[in-house]
Scaffold this active site. Structure first.
Site, PDB file in Angstrom:
ATOM      1  N   LYS A   1      -6.378  -4.795  82.010  1.00  0.00           N
ATOM      2  CA  LYS A   1      -5.085  -4.244  81.565  1.00  0.00           C
ATOM      3  C   LYS A   1      -4.155  -5.366  81.113  1.00  0.00           C
ATOM      4  O   LYS A   1      -4.279  -6.518  81.532  1.00  0.00           O
ATOM      5  CB  LYS A   1      -4.412  -3.395  82.648  1.00  0.00           C
TER       6      LYS A   1
ATOM      7  N   ASP B   1      -2.329  -2.268  91.786  1.00  0.00           N
ATOM      8  CA  ASP B   1      -2.861  -2.000  90.441  1.00  0.00           C
ATOM      9  C   ASP B   1      -4.068  -1.071  90.451  1.00  0.00           C
ATOM     10  O   ASP B   1      -4.531  -0.648  89.386  1.00  0.00           O
ATOM     11  CB  ASP B   1      -3.280  -3.310  89.762  1.00  0.00           C
TER      12      ASP B   1
END
Ligand code: ATP
Length: 310
Positions: free
Chosen positions: A19, A149
């Site tokens: 990401k 996350d």
């Protein structure tokens, strides 16, 4: 995943992605040690694979192959192993065990949440292997216990994260964005970057601004506006620990990137290009500058953790 350990058919495999934070606003550290975040995540096409197969109850092993495999713990400290154990604990501590294989491409300690992606992959893969049918929201809540996350790495795409970054809302994003990533020779510790952030920002706000410019650019599918809106409050802290990051960001901007940003806590830098051809040009030129370990072209958004069925 080709594995030295067993025939292919024994394995459940999951693909997970890296990401980039298109916006990362950080507030003053709370008494519990966490920093409030307002962030926009986008999954990009840099993929690890997590494979799992049955092992005797209570046995959890991991082997790691691929780029930078030597930097990843191959024991109970591995986040994917922690994820598998957590799931086993929830559903029957004496019933389950697993051998895991991780094929790494996402840079280690690179600010792209590779460890969290592997944890997300292990949760999904073990849920399938052990036939648990864990609902997605339950997997996400197990994920949040492993790391802030992990819920996004299960979900993927584009999302706004608040709280510790684990309270997620999908963000409408039109089109495909072309990124060039500059991968660093060195790891950068996320806690060290947050520590430097605290030193540099004694008056960090308690309430964070929402990254509306980034979200508006995504809704409009406007790459130029997105490039101009990219923001990362951790960038000055990361650059103060790794001064070469400022040189890499400047080089990418000089070479025509629409925007340049440190990914998460760094040291990976991400450059937004206008289209695929511009990304090819930018990656070739950035490589020839010799400022980083490697340059990769990726696109986003892509899905989060997904079963590989072929
Ligand atoms: P974060 O910002 O989430 O701390 P990052 O994306 O910068 O992470 P990771 O690749 O997740 O970095 O690695 C952070 C640390 O976690 C590494 O130093 C590594 O030793 C450890 N780690 C544990 N399990 C894994 C894993 N499966 N893959 C990568 N690193 C792992």
């Amino acid at each position: 995943m080709a594995s030295p350990l067993a025939p292919e058919a024994d394995w459940v495999r999951v693909r997970v992605s890296g990401k980039v934070n298109l916006a990362l606003r950080v507030g003053a550290v709370r008494p519990n040690g966490y920093h409030p975040l307002a962030t926009v995540f986008q999954s990009v096409s840099l993929f690890d694979e997590v494979g799992v197969r049955w092992a005797e109850p209570g046995r959890f092993t991991v082997s790691v192959v691929g780029e930078q495999a030597g930097l990843v713990p191959a024991d109970g400290r591995n986040l994917a192993v922690k994820a598998a154990k957590l799931l086993a604990q929830q559903y029957g501590p004496h019933r389950f065990g697993a051998d895991l294989v991780i094929r790494k491409t996402i840079p280690v300690a690179g600010g792209m949440a590779g460890g969290s992606a592997n944890a997300a992959g292990a949760l999904l893969a073990c849920s399938v292997l052990w036939d648990l049918d864990t609902p997605p929201d339950e997997l996400r809540s197990f994920g949040a216990r492993l790391g802030a996350d992990v819920p996004f790495q299960l979900m993927g795409g584009t999302a706004l994260g608040t709280g510790r970054g684990d309270e997620l809302v999908p963000v409408l994003s039109r089109g495909t964005y072309h990124w060039v990533l500059a991968l660093s020779d060195d790891e950068l510790s996320t806690p060290a970057v947050f520590g430097r952030f605290d030193e540099l920002n004694p008056d960090a706000p308690a309430d964070l601004p929402m990254p509306t410019d980034v979200m508006n650019a995504l809704v409009a599918g406007d790459a130029a506006a997105l490039g101009a809106a990219l923001v990362n409050d951790l960038a000055p802290a990361a650059a103060s620990l790794r001064p070469e990051l400022s040189r890499i960001l400047d080089a990418g901007r000089d070479l025509g990137a629409l925007g340049a940003i440190v990914s998460g806590a760094g040291p990976t830098c991400a450059f937004l290009a206008a289209n695929e051809a511009a990304a090819v040009d930018l990656s070739v030129q950035l490589s020839s500058e010799g400022l980083c370990r490697a340059v990769r072209r990726v696109t986003g958004p892509v899905p989060g953790a997904r079963l590989i069925t072929t």
